[in-house]
Design a protein around this motif. Structure first.
Motif, PDB file in Angstrom:
ATOM      1  N   TYR A  98       0.842  -1.196   0.000  1.00 53.27           N
ATOM      2  CA  TYR A  98       0.000   0.000   0.000  1.00 53.27           C
ATOM      3  C   TYR A  98       0.879   1.249   0.000  1.00 53.27           C
ATOM      4  N   ALA A  99       2.016   1.160   0.720  1.00 47.70           N
ATOM      5  CA  ALA A  99       2.943   2.295   0.767  1.00 47.70           C
ATOM      6  C   ALA A  99       3.824   2.336  -0.475  1.00 47.70           C
ATOM      7  N   THR A 100       4.322   1.200  -0.902  1.00 48.25           N
ATOM      8  CA  THR A 100       5.163   1.130  -2.095  1.00 48.25           C
ATOM      9  C   THR A 100       4.891  -0.177  -2.832  1.00 48.25           C
ATOM     10  N   PRO A 101       4.518  -0.092  -4.103  1.00 50.87           N
ATOM     11  CA  PRO A 101       4.204  -1.307  -4.867  1.00 50.87           C
ATOM     12  C   PRO A 101       5.381  -2.276  -5.001  1.00 50.87           C
ATOM     13  N   LEU A 102       6.597  -1.811  -4.788  1.00 51.54           N
ATOM     14  CA  LEU A 102       7.767  -2.693  -4.868  1.00 51.54           C
ATOM     15  C   LEU A 102       7.728  -3.799  -3.802  1.00 51.54           C
ATOM     16  N   ALA A 103       6.959  -3.588  -2.757  1.00 52.42           N
ATOM     17  CA  ALA A 103       6.865  -4.595  -1.692  1.00 52.42           C
ATOM     18  C   ALA A 103       6.248  -5.889  -2.201  1.00 52.42           C
ATOM     19  N   LEU A 104       5.506  -5.825  -3.294  1.00 54.46           N
ATOM     20  CA  LEU A 104       4.917  -7.057  -3.847  1.00 54.46           C
ATOM     21  C   LEU A 104       5.985  -8.014  -4.369  1.00 54.46           C
ATOM     22  N   LEU A 105       7.205  -7.507  -4.565  1.00 53.40           N
ATOM     23  CA  LEU A 105       8.300  -8.383  -4.984  1.00 53.40           C
ATOM     24  C   LEU A 105       8.677  -9.385  -3.883  1.00 53.40           C
ATOM     25  N   ALA A 106       8.206  -9.147  -2.671  1.00 57.73           N
ATOM     26  CA  ALA A 106       8.468 -10.078  -1.564  1.00 57.73           C
ATOM     27  C   ALA A 106       7.482 -11.249  -1.564  1.00 57.73           C
ATOM     28  N   SER A 107       6.502 -11.232  -2.424  1.00 58.11           N
ATOM     29  CA  SER A 107       5.483 -12.290  -2.463  1.00 58.11           C
ATOM     30  C   SER A 107       6.065 -13.694  -2.662  1.00 58.11           C
ATOM     31  N   PRO A 108       7.096 -13.889  -3.498  1.00 61.27           N
ATOM     32  CA  PRO A 108       7.651 -15.253  -3.628  1.00 61.27           C
ATOM     33  C   PRO A 108       8.211 -15.815  -2.321  1.00 61.27           C
ATOM     34  N   LEU A 109       8.466 -14.947  -1.336  1.00 63.24           N
ATOM     35  CA  LEU A 109       8.952 -15.437  -0.045  1.00 63.24           C
ATOM     36  C   LEU A 109       7.884 -16.231   0.700  1.00 63.24           C
ATOM     37  N   LEU A 110       6.635 -16.129   0.261  1.00 62.36           N
ATOM     38  CA  LEU A 110       5.557 -16.884   0.891  1.00 62.36           C
ATOM     39  C   LEU A 110       5.570 -18.354   0.479  1.00 62.36           C
ATOM     40  N   ALA A 111       6.209 -18.673  -0.637  1.00 65.97           N
ATOM     41  CA  ALA A 111       6.209 -20.054  -1.156  1.00 65.97           C
ATOM     42  C   ALA A 111       6.780 -21.054  -0.145  1.00 65.97           C
ATOM     43  N   PRO A 112       7.924 -20.787   0.517  1.00 65.96           N
ATOM     44  CA  PRO A 112       8.412 -21.763   1.508  1.00 65.96           C
ATOM     45  C   PRO A 112       7.452 -21.951   2.679  1.00 65.96           C
ATOM     46  N   LEU A 113       6.742 -20.878   3.058  1.00 67.65           N
ATOM     47  CA  LEU A 113       5.782 -20.990   4.150  1.00 67.65           C
ATOM     48  C   LEU A 113       4.599 -21.878   3.751  1.00 67.65           C
TER      49      LEU A 113
END
Length: 148
Positions: free
Chosen positions: A105-120
């Motif tokens: 919401y603050a910066t769209p670049l944060a969506l690049l962290a989405s692949p970090l959810l795959a191991p979880l």
């Protein structure tokens, strides 16, 4: 417990509510397991006390015999319901997903962290695969965890 500490405790069999056998990858490599008991009114983390911090299989069987319990064979256990995977996913993935969305919401670049959810997500699915149970007379045997 430990290299130089020896302790002794007397526990009434009627006060033992739960017995857990833990074996992680390192313990398993050396053929050890840990036997813990949750004792009614016990001290420590949830009233759990180590009965045998490092025990071999035959020693565990002897201790379980004294406790009037038996070890359950994992091949005889049934997998838990498929609905448990949703609980595991919510528990592991919900908070990080909300943090990523809040940061996006603050910066769209944060969506690049989405692949970090795959191991979880993968860990939640593995948890479900290794979560089994077996009712036995007045007991319930449960197996949980990938490593222990």
């Amino acid at each position: 417990r430990g290299l130089f500490t020896r302790s002794e405790a007397i526990v009434s069999l009627t006060r033992i509510q739960l017995v857990a056998i833990d074996d992680g990858p390192i313990r398993r490599r050396f053929g050890w397991s840990r036997l813990r008991a949750q004792v009614l009114g016990g001290e420590g983390a949830g009233g759990r006390q180590d009965i045998a911090p490092f025990a071999r299989a035959h020693e565990l069987d002897r201790l379980l015999e004294v406790l009037r319990l038996e070890r359950s064979d994992p091949d005889d256990m049934e997998p838990v319901a498929k609905g448990h995977v949703w609980r595991a996913l919510l528990r592991r993935v919900l908070a990080p997903s909300l943090m990523i969305l809040g940061a996006a919401y603050a910066t769209p670049l944060a969506l690049l962290a989405s692949p970090l959810l795959a191991p979880l997500i993968h860990a939640a699915l593995l948890d479900r695969r290794h979560h089994r149970y077996r009712p036995a007379s007045d007991l319930l045997h449960v197996q949980r965890g990938v490593f222990g």
